[in-house]
Scaffold this motif. Sequence first.
Motif: not given
Length: 141
Positions: A21-39, A45-55
């Motif tokens: 439920x979390x990963x699907x929208x996160x991947x759609x919002x951020x793109x796999x370039x970010x979500x598959x990266x070593x982060x 630039x900033x944590x992934x959680x600061x780059x996703x939508x509120x929901x």
Amino acid sequence: MTPELKVLILAALWHMLQLVFFAVPANLELGTGKTLSPRDPYRLKKPLMEQVSVPTGRLARAYNNHNEALLLFAIAAIAVTLSGASSGYTATLAWIYLAARIAYVPAYALGWVPWRSIIFGLGWLATGLLLLAALFAPSSV
């Protein structure tokens, strides 16, 4: 298998589904370039959680909250089973925990105040009562 252990298995499966439920929208919002990266922080630039939508952020926090709740419930379910304290009462408490954890996800995602906290409290209370039932089970030794 005791009802408490069955509910524990269902809670673990629910937890796996929560990740989806979390990963699907996160991947759609951020793109796999970010979500598959070593982060690495310097790349993001900033944590992934600061780059996703509120929901999506809320779904992530609900998932992380269940990481903590599931640990305590697992201890309670195993303790009830091993202590021989399994009963209709403890089975009911286990189901209350699971129902609360399922209800918690939409309550968190939709920002239901104060219901999210009340639902969390029900699951937490059910877990605490399970622990007490195991602790005060008559000893067979």
